[in-house]
Design an enzyme around this catalytic site. Structure first.
Site, mmCIF file in Angstrom:
data_model
loop_
_atom_site.group_PDB
_atom_site.id
_atom_site.type_symbol
_atom_site.label_atom_id
_atom_site.label_comp_id
_atom_site.label_asym_id
_atom_site.label_seq_id
_atom_site.Cartn_x
_atom_site.Cartn_y
_atom_site.Cartn_z
ATOM 1 N N HIS A 43 -69.648 -104.223 55.585
ATOM 2 C CA HIS A 43 -70.483 -103.092 55.997
ATOM 3 C C HIS A 43 -70.519 -101.933 55.006
ATOM 4 C CE1 HIS A 43 -72.897 -100.821 58.632
ATOM 5 N NE2 HIS A 43 -72.377 -101.181 59.769
ATOM 6 N N TYR A 96 -73.330 -93.767 71.087
ATOM 7 C CA TYR A 96 -73.760 -93.818 69.684
ATOM 8 C C TYR A 96 -74.910 -94.803 69.560
ATOM 9 C CZ TYR A 96 -73.148 -94.537 64.566
ATOM 10 O OH TYR A 96 -73.316 -94.625 63.218
ATOM 11 N N THR A 119 -77.337 -93.849 57.481
ATOM 12 C CA THR A 119 -77.529 -93.783 58.929
ATOM 13 C C THR A 119 -77.228 -92.387 59.458
ATOM 14 O OG1 THR A 119 -75.236 -94.455 59.383
ATOM 15 C CG2 THR A 119 -76.899 -96.209 59.232
#
Length: 783
Positions: A469, A585, A598
């Site tokens: 990630h 979230y 993001t």
């Protein structure tokens, strides 16, 4: 050692007669062709740099300007207003050139300067136009005059842009005002706190805003002036690379194959087509031939640079991301052994049939793993500090370093799994759950979790992807995955027997098995890392289901945003499960800005909590009230999403202020408390980005089931949803068995029920939503 000998271009032996030199023609040819391929890539990169550098103009436009200026001079008019004559006077070679030649050279120089000025002006205009985001906040029927003028962006957008053409014109991420961020934060936590808690937090926020906040903001604005993005580098380092816990489950995520279709049941054939498709994508990526992803305006493509040839390297304090310009091979794991598989031969990419042939060679290989090799990958699945120490101690020299370098420098990692996965058997719902867990963590040692992405091919022809990630977010990998799935099935295809099409060059060298010398101390560390990873994997509870009662088509007919609708469903489902609300979230992207990644949308709002409470009152008389509250909650959610996308979010700003405070060595009780709040409901939508690659109307089965991730909080849920066409929504739900308050399957049941209750409320002539305790039996639609 045959493979090692083939890799040597020459051998020499000292004899009494002198030196006997033997050249390997095949090896020298390979070296020559590799060099040619490398220079071709450099030339293409240079050409693309020029094209991107002058965008939105084109290199050929320079010739047009030169011809136009010369033609104007031919008519005896001076478009330069005397500048060409001035240039001609100061030409250093003017004495050796004729007057006419001097005039032409001066005109060309003037034309070039004029051309560069025009490019600069066009790029400046394009950047200003791309900085305008008010269009996101306006209704289509009530578009302002400014927004209509803004539509001129298409004039300056150029023709046939390359992947990185817009990078230099994208605006920098703006730094919000401290007072605005604090105000939005307090508004977001109001439904989660009682009056006493909220009053205390309001006091902390006010103190921060009036004192330390302004000081930290000054440093942040200074960084924003200097850096392209004031968030992204700190986000990558402190959120991802400095984490010392396992990245398996906690950070990595996965993507699934087609749900109802398996293009071929032959494992090697599926790998052959798919691996070939990945390298076709990399070729397009290197040539920048991939069309820039855009909403109405283009998105930043910086994350695409590190998709291939990338690995995460462990360190004791922080990890690093390493990227190499090129790699002509992949590393394949099968039954405890690692193989180096070259996908280029004589300068060309192997055909799918040839890759299948090589994969089958690995499957048929009966050799045993080296001592300690079989579960070596567990080091990447455990805690980061032990892996960093083991890497420095046992893999910094010799054969272990060479083999580890081979893995880390590979284009990507491949696992040939002996299990069968997918939706199958007497209990297809449970099989999907097993499929998700297999992709998320596998056996904890048969993936290399540090690679940018690993592709898993199962025995029955199913496949899937696991991605690291830190270097990029899920939409970037999803774009690659969509291309690979579509190319595999619709462009490359299979013959009637299920094998890849094409012929095989029988002279292909055998895949090279990597060698290891693992000492007992390292084996002990591997066992310890495996124990940590296995405990984490066993604790993950997963539930995947495909909701087919309705999809976004029906939601849009009810004049609702599909994303806002699902977020309200999740709020309702969580409230019914826990009888309270939680910090929620939802991932949003900030790729409208240069190097954007993001931002968080805080989906639990005053409006959403009011709607859920009203709906749970279950009164016939409140149906109209519930619909009105839903509209308010949906509009609020969309407003929060727009703010997040346009750089006016809450959490990234507060995060960066916190980082600055740590650098300055000052404490903020407000920031410390904000950043310690747990996200008990972490959600994300995986959008379909390349709809043109799939026929969702006639063949909705040819679409990935989506992907998922592990829970962010130990007592919370991770929910990923994937909207397929007009009639399908796929959900991936994760939590932990160790928490008595969470259950992925029960939460899935509540999501199904909330979906039906909410669409029933919004549909014409709605009936009263069913009571929470009247749970509907789970349908067998997952079959």
């Amino acid at each position: 050692m045959a493979e090692a000998h083939q890799a040597v271009a020459f051998q020499f032996t000292v004899t009494p007669e002198g030196i006997d030199l033997q050249l390997s023609h095949q090896a020298l040819t390979e070296i020559y062709l590799s060099g040619v391929r490398s220079w071709k890539k450099r030339i293409i990169r240079l050409k693309n740099s020029v094209i991107t550098g002058v965008y939105p103009a084109s290199p050929s436009s320079w010739l047009f300007v030169v011809i136009a200026i010369l033609a104007t001079m031919y008519t005896r008019s001076d478009p330069s207003m005397g500048l060409i004559a001035k240039i001609q006077e100061h030409l250093p070679v003017s004495q050796s050139m004729s007057t006419q030649c001097q005039a032409v050279v001066s005109a060309v120089l003037f034309s070039t300067m004029l051309w560069l000025l025009l490019i600069f002006t066009m790029r400046l205009c394009l950047k200003q136009l791309l900085s305008y985001h008010r269009w996101m906040f306006e209704q289509h029927a009530k578009m302002s005059t400014t927004t209509k003028v803004w539509a001129l962006v298409r004039i300056f957008s150029g023709r046939k842009p390359l992947l990185y053409s817009y990078q230099g014109s994208l605006p920098n991420l703006p730094v919000p005002a401290v007072k605005d961020t604090v105000k939005r934060y307090l508004e977001s936590v109001r439904p989660l706190m009682d009056d006493t808690e909220y009053e205390r937090m309001t006091k902390l926020a006010s103190e921060f805003e009036s004192s330390l906040g302004n000081r930290l903001q000054w440093y942040l604005k200074l960084k924003a002036l200097w850096a392209a993005n004031y968030v992204s580098d700190w986000w990558e380092e402190y959120v991802y690379l400095r984490g010392r816990s396992p990245i398996m489950v906690n950070s990595n995520y996965y993507g699934m194959d087609f749900l109802y279709v398996t293009p071929t049941p032959i494992q090697a054939a599926r790998a052959g087509n798919s691996i070939h498709a990945f390298f076709l994508y990399r070729r397009k990526l290197n040539r920048e031939e991939i069309k820039p992803v855009s909403t109405v305006i283009p998105l930043c493509a910086a994350q695409c640079e590190r998709i291939f040839n990338t690995t995460r390297t462990p360190g004791e304090e922080t990890d690093t991301v390493q990227h190499w310009q090129d790699s002509d091979y992949i590393v394949v794991y099968h039954r405890g052994r690692y193989f180096r598989l070259k996908v280029y031969q004589a300068g060309r990419l192997l055909s799918p049939r040839e890759i299948e042939f090589q994969i089958q060679r690995i499957l048929d290989d009966s050799s045993s793993p080296s001592k300690g090799e079989a579960k070596l990958g567990a080091l990447t699945a455990g805690d980061r500090i032990p892996w960093a120490k083991a890497r420095a101690k046992y893999f910094s020299s010799g054969v272990n370093k060479r083999s580890l370098d081979c893995i880390e420098k590979a284009a990507f990692f491949v696992t040939l799994d002996d299990d069968e996965q997918g939706m199958m058997g007497d209990d297809p719902a449970a099989s999907l759950d097993r499929y998700a867990k297999s992709l998320l963590h596998g056996k904890c040692y048969d993936r290399w979790f540090d690679k940018s992405f690993s592709v898993v091919y199962y025995k029955n022809g199913k496949n899937g992807i696991n991605a690291e990630h830190s270097f990029a977010d899920a939409p970037v990998i999803a774009h690659l995955w969509e291309y690979a799935l579509a190319t595999d099935s619709f462009q490359l295809g299979y013959n009637t027997e299920g094998h890849c099409k094409g012929e095989v060059d029988s002279s292909l060298p055998q895949p090279q098995k990597l060698n290891w010398e693992i000492p007992p101390e390292c084996e002990e560390q591997i066992s310890q890392s495996l124990a940590v990873a296995q405990a984490l994997a066993d604790d993950v509870d997963f539930h995947v289901f495909s909701f087919r009662d309705f999809g976004k088509g029906k939601v849009k007919k009810c004049r609702a945003s599909p994303d806002a609708f699902i977020q309200m469903v999740l709020q309702l489902a969580y409230y019914r499960t826990r009888k309270t609300f939680c910090l929620t979230y939802e991932a949003s992207m900030t790729r409208l800005f240069r190097e954007g990644r993001t931002e968080t949308v805080r989906s639990c709002s005053n409006e959403s909590s009011a709607f859920v409470r009203a709906l749970e009152a279950r009164s016939h008389r409140c149906a109209d009230v519930c619909r009105r509250l839903f509209r308010a909650a949906s509009e609020k959610h969309q407003q929060l999403y727009r703010l997040a996308m346009t750089g006016a979010g809450i959490d990234r700003h507060l995060f960066c202020l916190y980082v600055v405070s740590k650098y300055l060595g000052v404490e903020s009780s407000f920031l410390k408390e904000v950043l310690s709040e747990p996200w008990r409901l972490s959600t994300s939508q995986t959008p379909v980005q390349q709809v043109e690659l799939f026929d969702l109307v006639n063949h909705p089965e040819y679409m990935s089931c989506g992907g998922g991730f592990g829970p962010v909080a130990d007592d919370g849920y991770g929910v990923s949803y994937y909207i397929v066409g007009e009639n399908i929504i796929n959900f991936h739900i994760s939590c932990k068995h160790s928490c008595p308050d969470t259950d992925a399957h029960k939460f899935g049941d509540q999501i199904r029920k909330a979906l039906n209750d909410l669409i029933q409320l919004l549909s014409p002539n709605p009936k009263e939503p069913s009571k929470p305790e009247e749970s509907r039996p789970e349908a067998k639609k997952d079959k």
